[in-house]
Design a protein around this motif. Structure first.
Motif, short mmCIF file in Angstrom:
data_model
loop_
_atom_site.label_atom_id
_atom_site.label_comp_id
_atom_site.label_asym_id
_atom_site.label_seq_id
_atom_site.Cartn_x
_atom_site.Cartn_y
_atom_site.Cartn_z
N ALA A 29 0.85 -1.19 0.00
CA ALA A 29 0.00 0.00 0.00
C ALA A 29 0.89 1.24 0.00
O ALA A 29 2.02 1.21 0.50
N LYS A 30 0.41 2.33 -0.55
CA LYS A 30 1.21 3.55 -0.65
C LYS A 30 0.42 4.74 -0.10
O LYS A 30 -0.78 4.86 -0.32
N THR A 31 1.13 5.60 0.60
CA THR A 31 0.53 6.83 1.10
C THR A 31 0.68 7.92 0.06
O THR A 31 1.76 8.11 -0.50
N THR A 32 -0.39 8.65 -0.20
CA THR A 32 -0.31 9.76 -1.15
C THR A 32 -0.57 11.08 -0.43
O THR A 32 -1.36 11.15 0.51
N ALA A 33 0.11 12.12 -0.88
CA ALA A 33 -0.07 13.44 -0.29
C ALA A 33 -1.43 14.01 -0.67
O ALA A 33 -1.95 13.75 -1.76
N ALA A 34 -2.00 14.78 0.25
CA ALA A 34 -3.20 15.55 -0.09
C ALA A 34 -2.78 16.67 -1.04
O ALA A 34 -1.70 17.24 -0.90
N ASN A 35 -3.64 16.98 -2.02
CA ASN A 35 -3.28 18.07 -2.92
C ASN A 35 -3.59 19.42 -2.27
O ASN A 35 -4.14 19.48 -1.16
N ILE A 36 -3.24 20.50 -2.94
CA ILE A 36 -3.39 21.84 -2.36
C ILE A 36 -4.84 22.13 -2.01
O ILE A 36 -5.15 22.64 -0.93
N ALA A 37 -5.75 21.77 -2.92
CA ALA A 37 -7.17 22.04 -2.68
C ALA A 37 -7.68 21.27 -1.46
O ALA A 37 -8.49 21.79 -0.68
N GLU A 38 -7.20 20.06 -1.29
CA GLU A 38 -7.63 19.25 -0.14
C GLU A 38 -7.11 19.84 1.17
O GLU A 38 -7.82 19.86 2.18
N HIS A 39 -5.87 20.31 1.17
CA HIS A 39 -5.35 20.98 2.36
C HIS A 39 -6.14 22.25 2.67
O HIS A 39 -6.47 22.54 3.83
N GLU A 40 -6.44 23.01 1.62
CA GLU A 40 -7.19 24.25 1.80
C GLU A 40 -8.57 23.97 2.39
O GLU A 40 -9.02 24.66 3.31
N GLU A 41 -9.23 22.95 1.89
CA GLU A 41 -10.55 22.58 2.40
C GLU A 41 -10.47 22.13 3.85
O GLU A 41 -11.32 22.47 4.67
N PHE A 42 -9.43 21.37 4.19
CA PHE A 42 -9.24 20.92 5.58
C PHE A 42 -9.08 22.11 6.52
O PHE A 42 -9.71 22.16 7.58
N ILE A 43 -8.26 23.07 6.14
CA ILE A 43 -8.04 24.23 7.00
C ILE A 43 -9.32 25.05 7.12
O ILE A 43 -9.73 25.44 8.22
N ARG A 44 -9.97 25.31 5.99
CA ARG A 44 -11.19 26.13 6.01
C ARG A 44 -12.28 25.47 6.85
O ARG A 44 -13.00 26.15 7.60
N VAL A 73 1.45 25.85 0.63
CA VAL A 73 0.78 26.65 -0.41
C VAL A 73 -0.66 26.93 0.00
O VAL A 73 -1.16 28.06 -0.12
N ALA A 74 -1.33 25.91 0.51
CA ALA A 74 -2.73 26.09 0.93
C ALA A 74 -2.83 27.09 2.08
O ALA A 74 -3.76 27.91 2.13
N ALA A 75 -1.90 27.04 3.01
CA ALA A 75 -1.95 27.90 4.20
C ALA A 75 -1.76 29.37 3.87
O ALA A 75 -2.17 30.25 4.65
N GLU A 76 -1.16 29.65 2.73
CA GLU A 76 -0.94 31.05 2.33
C GLU A 76 -2.26 31.80 2.14
O GLU A 76 -2.29 33.04 2.17
N LYS A 77 -3.35 31.09 1.97
CA LYS A 77 -4.65 31.72 1.76
C LYS A 77 -5.34 32.09 3.07
O LYS A 77 -6.46 32.62 3.06
N PHE A 78 -4.70 31.78 4.18
CA PHE A 78 -5.28 32.04 5.50
C PHE A 78 -4.33 32.89 6.34
O PHE A 78 -3.11 32.84 6.16
N GLU A 79 -4.91 33.65 7.24
CA GLU A 79 -4.09 34.43 8.17
C GLU A 79 -3.75 33.59 9.39
O GLU A 79 -4.57 32.82 9.89
#
Length: 287
Positions: A62-77, A104-110
Motif C-alpha cells: 500500500a502507498k501513502t499519497t499526499a493531499a493536494n493543495i485544494a484538499e489541504h485548503e478545504e481541511f483548513i477552512r 501553499v494552501a496555508a498562504e490563503k489564510f491568516e
C-alpha cells in the motif's frame, strides 16, 4: 489552563491515537492510502493489519499519497475557528510532498503556520503534543511555530526492523543486503535524521533480545532527555514484549509519561510488522 488562541492540526502520519487527539483537541487530516486500485482513508477505512493482509495476498505494498493543495485548503477552512490561529504539522518534506502542498494552501489564510516535522510517526506526535501544551498555555500560533521549529532536530526517532522484506519491496533496501541480513539474523536500526530514514546500527540475534538491548542503549543517556514523554511505538506483532520494555524504561524514568501505541499505515507499509521504536526529545540535536 489559559484560553486557547491556537488550534493544532496534523496529518495522520503523526500516529497519535484517537483517545489522545480527542482529549487534546488535536485535529487530524487523514491521508489517502492507495490500496491496489482503491483509495482508502488512513485510519478511517483502512488499518495497518489491512496493509499486511493486502501484501500477503497480492505482493503489493500500500502507498501513502499526499493531499493536494485544494484538499489541504478545504481541511483548513473546514476546521479553523474564527479568531484562532493554527499550527499544522506534516510528515517530513524529505519523505512526502504533503508539506509543500500544505504550505501553499496555508498562504490563503491568516495566522496559519505549517511545520515540516522533519520526522514521521510519533516523532511527529511528540512535537504535536508539545504544541498542544503550548496552545493550552495560551501561546499564539507564531510563538508555537517558533518554539517547535527550534526542536525538530532534537527529536530522537528510531525503529528496529524485524524483516527487510517491506523495505526491500519498497526500493529502500537492495536484494543482497536483505538476503545477507536475513541470513545473519541482523536487525537494522532505522534512525530519522535530517528528515530522512537511514540505517544507524545493526543488531544481531533474537528480536526480543535485540529490542531490550536497543531500548537500554537509547535510555542510557539520562541527562540528555528533554520533556516528559516517551513513546514506545510498534507496527504489530510486538505486543508481548511491549510491557517488558515499558518496565525497563520506567525503571530509569519513573516520573515520565510513557505512551505505548500502534504505528499507522505509513510506517507499517514501509517497515512491515514487527517493527518497534522508542521515541523521545533530546536536549541536543541528533548526531
Amino acid at each position: 489552563m489559559a484560553d486557547r488562541k491556537t488550534m493544532i492540526f496534523s496529518d495522520s502520519t503523526c500516529d497519535l491515537p484517537k483517545s489522545i487527539t480527542d482529549a487534546r483537541n488535536i485535529i487530524i487530516n487523514p491521508l489517502t492510502i492507495v490500496f491496489g486500485e482503491d483509495n482508502k482513508i488512513d485510519g478511517v477505512d483502512i488499518t495497518p493489519d489491512d496493509v499486511y493482509a493486502f501484501y500477503a495476498k497480492t505482493g503489493m505494498l500500500a502507498k501513502t499519497t499526499a493531499a493536494n493543495i485544494a484538499e489541504h485548503e478545504e481541511f483548513i477552512r473546514k476546521n479553523l475557528k474564527n479568531g484562532f490561529g493554527a499550527v499544522y504539522f506534516t510528515i517530513s518534506s524529505e519523505m512526502s510532498s504533503n508539506n509543500n502542498y500544505a504550505k501553499v494552501a496555508a498562504e490563503k489564510f491568516e495566522d496559519v503556520y505549517v511545520i515540516d516535522s522533519r520526522n514521521l510517526s510519533t516523532g511527529i506526535g511528540l512535537l504535536v503534543l508539545h504544541a498542544a501544551d503550548l496552545a493550552d498555555q495560551g501561546k499564539t500560533a507564531k510563538e508555537i511555530y517558533d518554539e517547535i521549529i527550534s526542536m525538530t532536530d532534537r527529536v530522537d526517532a528510531s525503529f528496529i526492523v524485524d524483516t527487510l522484506e517491506y523495505l526491500h519491496k519498497g526500493g529502500r533496501c537492495s536484494s543482497i543486503a536483505a538476503l545477507g541480513a536475513n541470513f545473519l539474523k541482523l536487525r537494522p536500526c532505522i534512525q530519522v535524521k535530517d528528515g530522512k530514514m537511514s540505517v544507524s546500527k545493526k543488531y544481531r540475534g533474537k528480536m526480543s533480545d535485540v529490542l531490550k538491548t536497543y531500548v537500554k542503549e537509547k535510555i542510557s543517556d539520562v541527562d540528555n532527555l528533554d520533556g516528559n514523554r516517551i513513546f514506545i511505538t510498534n507496527s504489530g506483532n510486538c505486543e508481548e514484549i511491549e510491557k517488558e520494555l515499558e518496565q525497563i524504561v520506567r525503571e530509569v524514568y519513573p516520573d515520565k509519561e510513557i505512551i505505548l501505541n500502534r504505528a499507522g499505515c505509513t510506517v507499517s507499509s514501509h517497515c512491515g510488522p514487527g517493527t518497534l521504536g522508542i521515541l523521545m526529545i533530546r536536549k541536543r540535536p541528533i548526531e
